[in-house]
Design an enzyme around this catalytic site. Structure first.
Site, PDB file in Angstrom:
ATOM      1  N   SER A 163     -29.266 -18.919  18.606  1.00  0.00           N
ATOM      2  CA  SER A 163     -28.203 -19.202  17.647  1.00  0.00           C
ATOM      3  C   SER A 163     -27.132 -20.126  18.208  1.00  0.00           C
ATOM      4  O   SER A 163     -27.404 -21.261  18.567  1.00  0.00           O
ATOM      5  CB  SER A 163     -27.604 -17.890  17.129  1.00  0.00           C
ATOM      6  OG  SER A 163     -26.713 -18.136  16.062  1.00  0.00           O
ATOM      7  N   HIS A 164     -25.910 -19.631  18.314  1.00  0.00           N
ATOM      8  CA  HIS A 164     -24.760 -20.442  18.701  1.00  0.00           C
ATOM      9  C   HIS A 164     -24.539 -20.431  20.206  1.00  0.00           C
ATOM     10  O   HIS A 164     -23.550 -20.976  20.686  1.00  0.00           O
ATOM     11  CB  HIS A 164     -23.514 -19.899  18.007  1.00  0.00           C
ATOM     12  CG  HIS A 164     -23.294 -18.435  18.253  1.00  0.00           C
ATOM     13  ND1 HIS A 164     -24.160 -17.483  17.765  1.00  0.00           N
ATOM     14  CD2 HIS A 164     -22.355 -17.757  18.947  1.00  0.00           C
ATOM     15  CE1 HIS A 164     -23.748 -16.283  18.145  1.00  0.00           C
ATOM     16  NE2 HIS A 164     -22.660 -16.415  18.871  1.00  0.00           N
ATOM     17  N   ASP A 189     -24.208 -24.769  13.712  1.00  0.00           N
ATOM     18  CA  ASP A 189     -24.419 -24.285  15.070  1.00  0.00           C
ATOM     19  C   ASP A 189     -25.814 -24.604  15.582  1.00  0.00           C
ATOM     20  O   ASP A 189     -26.554 -25.389  14.980  1.00  0.00           O
ATOM     21  CB  ASP A 189     -24.151 -22.778  15.127  1.00  0.00           C
ATOM     22  CG  ASP A 189     -25.225 -21.969  14.413  1.00  0.00           C
ATOM     23  OD1 ASP A 189     -25.784 -22.493  13.420  1.00  0.00           O
ATOM     24  OD2 ASP A 189     -25.514 -20.839  14.823  1.00  0.00           O
ATOM     25  N   ASP A 204     -28.786 -23.112  15.659  1.00  0.00           N
ATOM     26  CA  ASP A 204     -29.987 -22.944  14.841  1.00  0.00           C
ATOM     27  C   ASP A 204     -29.745 -23.177  13.355  1.00  0.00           C
ATOM     28  O   ASP A 204     -30.628 -22.949  12.546  1.00  0.00           O
ATOM     29  CB  ASP A 204     -30.607 -21.565  15.066  1.00  0.00           C
ATOM     30  CG  ASP A 204     -29.762 -20.428  14.518  1.00  0.00           C
ATOM     31  OD1 ASP A 204     -28.531 -20.572  14.468  1.00  0.00           O
ATOM     32  OD2 ASP A 204     -30.330 -19.369  14.162  1.00  0.00           O
ATOM     33  N   ASP A 231     -27.556 -21.771  11.124  1.00  0.00           N
ATOM     34  CA  ASP A 231     -27.229 -20.723  10.161  1.00  0.00           C
ATOM     35  C   ASP A 231     -25.737 -20.453  10.030  1.00  0.00           C
ATOM     36  O   ASP A 231     -25.335 -19.661   9.181  1.00  0.00           O
ATOM     37  CB  ASP A 231     -28.000 -19.431  10.466  1.00  0.00           C
ATOM     38  CG  ASP A 231     -27.645 -18.811  11.818  1.00  0.00           C
ATOM     39  OD1 ASP A 231     -26.814 -19.371  12.546  1.00  0.00           O
ATOM     40  OD2 ASP A 231     -28.237 -17.757  12.147  1.00  0.00           O
ATOM     41  N   ARG A 232     -24.907 -21.086  10.852  1.00  0.00           N
ATOM     42  CA  ARG A 232     -23.462 -20.877  10.766  1.00  0.00           C
ATOM     43  C   ARG A 232     -22.767 -22.144  10.299  1.00  0.00           C
ATOM     44  O   ARG A 232     -23.340 -23.231  10.330  1.00  0.00           O
ATOM     45  CB  ARG A 232     -22.898 -20.430  12.111  1.00  0.00           C
ATOM     46  CG  ARG A 232     -23.501 -19.131  12.589  1.00  0.00           C
ATOM     47  CD  ARG A 232     -22.868 -18.644  13.874  1.00  0.00           C
ATOM     48  NE  ARG A 232     -23.556 -17.438  14.321  1.00  0.00           N
ATOM     49  CZ  ARG A 232     -22.966 -16.382  14.862  1.00  0.00           C
ATOM     50  NH1 ARG A 232     -21.657 -16.384  15.041  1.00  0.00           N
ATOM     51  NH2 ARG A 232     -23.660 -15.343  15.234  1.00  0.00           N
ATOM     52  N   LYS A 267     -28.509 -16.425   6.855  1.00  0.00           N
ATOM     53  CA  LYS A 267     -27.310 -17.207   6.573  1.00  0.00           C
ATOM     54  C   LYS A 267     -27.666 -18.680   6.717  1.00  0.00           C
ATOM     55  O   LYS A 267     -28.640 -19.031   7.371  1.00  0.00           O
ATOM     56  CB  LYS A 267     -26.160 -16.816   7.491  1.00  0.00           C
ATOM     57  CG  LYS A 267     -26.451 -16.693   8.964  1.00  0.00           C
ATOM     58  CD  LYS A 267     -25.238 -16.117   9.683  1.00  0.00           C
ATOM     59  CE  LYS A 267     -25.500 -15.902  11.172  1.00  0.00           C
ATOM     60  NZ  LYS A 267     -26.190 -14.646  11.454  1.00  0.00           N
TER      61      LYS A 267
END
Length: 542
Positions: free
Chosen positions: A112-113, A276, A278, A280-281, A375
């Site tokens: 992710s982030h 971010d 991946d 999703d943010r 998300k």
């Protein structure tokens, strides 16, 4: 040829809220990734001949693990694998591909982030057939299997070509390399009024999108510049890099500081955003105003009907418990359900599958809807642009009008990163021990109304999730929440969420940290943050 390899368990493969995350050198240990992937397959039933989606955010070690996962999928009996070209699939795009092609599930390779690189973070997550993260009963089964695994199956074949679209064969299993962007872009065109957004962008309205050298770059470049006509150069850092250019791909006011400063400048663009690692943010910044993720969720929900995909209204709204109650007031005015869940997008999946909610959000910069089961950063950006195109108001005007109607929830999150795990757990244990004594206590002008450790009773599958965060609620609607995060790879991250509701519009221009100062002091007094962690200030304030 398929071979069975003898292995021994690792004792540290418990998935967190978003899969298994460790440093790259941990995943590079002999059989480490193989053990976890085999444990996923061993925990599933009925996938023989079915389709598996595989993709990741392009971070360091992504390609190597994709090759391993493809060969293991073939050896374990899958009939087809869909993989993004170059090994690239954003997390929301992977969810969409699973759903669109009715895949059995998917393996998403991402942290992710978190930072990427040879000594940084990597992750493996399993998504189920609805496109969402595996629920706890599945991740619990995977973890149980990791503790007893003694062998794994893998096809003994050469690596496949990930860079050319088309079909290849691996031991009788079809591997299809797909365009990672096309299906996602098509879905966005169905949800949003691209014509209205094109007209907005052709009118002189300027945008800037920082892809942070991460996975959203190709998606944003194709959609914002090629399909919607944003000026060339509007999408920054659009080439995904294995180390994200040496930067931390977290779209917050610390790691996207340059974007924030540009948006606060004299000649700022009209709209700024970032995503971010991946995809999703999201980070949303208007000219001269940062929109908190909690406020963004509420404002998107209040205006969603302006986009074609949501013109019939919302079934309900869901938010994670630490997310501010701003969305609750929108749900109340719209006369729809509001659901408060633990942190972790997987908790929204049941609600969406049951038709109870349409839009969901978390304070950690995650917003999305029932179009996928993750998300979705770029989705939030496009919904904002659709709303701006229809309303012809600025971001600042939309925010101020929203606060006039609903009141303002001053809100901030203080992160204490890489805290000694024993100290962090000791702090939480001490908080739990004093919960029953807090109601009725006064801390200056603040009086504790209730205090608890949040438990969630899923209204769909009736499962119960305990110990999801410590809440201290004060009379008048203010609150402080304490929670240990499950998304890091080193030590513990203590997150402290501080919120004050302000209905008086004459008090909507106070600096957020100033508006929350007394609550911040009380949070430290109750939890003993400085005393127990040795930290005098947070690592990150958002």
């Amino acid at each position: 040829m398929t071979k069975t390899v003898t292995t021994t368990p690792y004792n540290d493969q418990k998935p967190g809220t978003s899969g298994l995350r460790k440093k790259v050198p941990v995943f590079q240990q002999k059989n480490y990734a193989e053990n976890f992937i085999q444990s996923i397959f061993d925990s599933l039933d009925g996938f023989n001949g079915e389709t598996l989606v595989i993709g990741g955010d392009g971070r360091y070690y992504n390609r190597e693990v994709i090759q391993i996962a493809i060969k293991m999928a073939a050896a374990n009996g899958f009939g087809r694998v869909l993989v993004g070209r170059g090994g690239i699939l954003s997390t929301p795009a992977a969810s969409n591909v699973i759903r669109k092609y009715k895949a059995f599930g998917g393996i998403v390779l991402s942290a992710s982030h978190n930072p990427g690189g040879p000594t940084e973070d990597f992750g493996i997550k399993y998504n189920i057939g609805n496109g969402g993260p595996a629920p706890e009963k599945v991740t619990d089964a995977i973890y149980a299997r990791t503790k007893t695994i003694d062998s794994y199956k893998i096809a003994d074949v050469a690596d496949i070509n990930l860079d050319s679209e088309g079909s290849q064969d691996v031991e009788g299993m079809e591997v299809v390399v797909i365009d990672p962007v096309a299906d996602y872009a098509e879905l966005m065109e169905q949800l949003f009024d691209f014509g209205a957004i094109r007209r907005l962008l052709s009118s002189g309205f300027r945008i800037v999108f920082d892809a942070m050298s991460a996975v959203t770059g190709p998606y944003a470049k194709e959609i914002l510049e090629n399909r919607l006509g944003a000026a060339k150069g509007s999408v920054l850092n659009f080439i995904p890099l294995p180390d994200f250019g040496g930067h931390h791909p977290d779209p917050n006011l610390v790691h996207a500081r340059a974007l924030y400063e540009e948006m606060m400048g004299d000649n700022a663009p009209d709209f700024g955003a970032a995503s971010d690692g991946d995809g999703d943010r999201n980070l949303i910044i208007g000219k001269g105003i940062f929109v908190t993720p909690s406020d963004s969720l509420a404002m998107l929900a209040a205006n969603a009907q302006l986009a074609p995909g949501y013109s019939k209204g919302l079934a309900g709204i869901a938010r994670s418990m630490p997310t501010s109650a701003a969305a609750d007031r929108v749900a109340e005015k719209l006369g729809i359900g509001i659901y408060e869940t633990p942190t972790g997008w997987k908790f929204f999946g049941n609600l969406m599958d049951a038709g109870l909610v349409t839009i969901c959000g978390e304070e950690s910069a995650g917003t999305g809807s029932n179009h996928v089961r993750e998300k979705d950063g770029l989705w939030a950006v496009l919904l904002w642009l659709n709303i701006l195109a229809v309303r012809q108001d600025s971001v600042q005007e939309i925010a101020r009008q929203h606060w006039m109607i609903y009141g303002r929830n001053y809100y901030s999150r203080h992160d204490y990163e890489e805290v000694d795990s024993a100290a962090a757990n000791g702090l939480v244990d001490a908080l739990r021990a004093q919960l029953s004594t807090l109601p009725g206590k006064n801390f200056g002008a603040l009086k504790v109304a209730t205090a608890d450790d949040f438990s969630y009773n899923d209204p769909v599958d009736k499962s119960v999730s305990n110990n999801q965060g410590i809440r201290i609620l004060f009379e008048g609607g203010s609150r402080v929440v304490f929670r240990l995060s499950g998304t890091g790879t080193s030590g513990a991250t203590l997150r402290v969420y501080i919120e004050r509701y302000e209905p008086d519009s004459s008090r909507h221009d106070i600096d957020t940290q100033e508006a929350l100062a007394d609550l911040i002091a009380v949070a430290d007094e109750i939890a003993g943050i400085k005393e127990r962690t040795g930290r005098t200030e947070p690592s990150v304030i958002t």
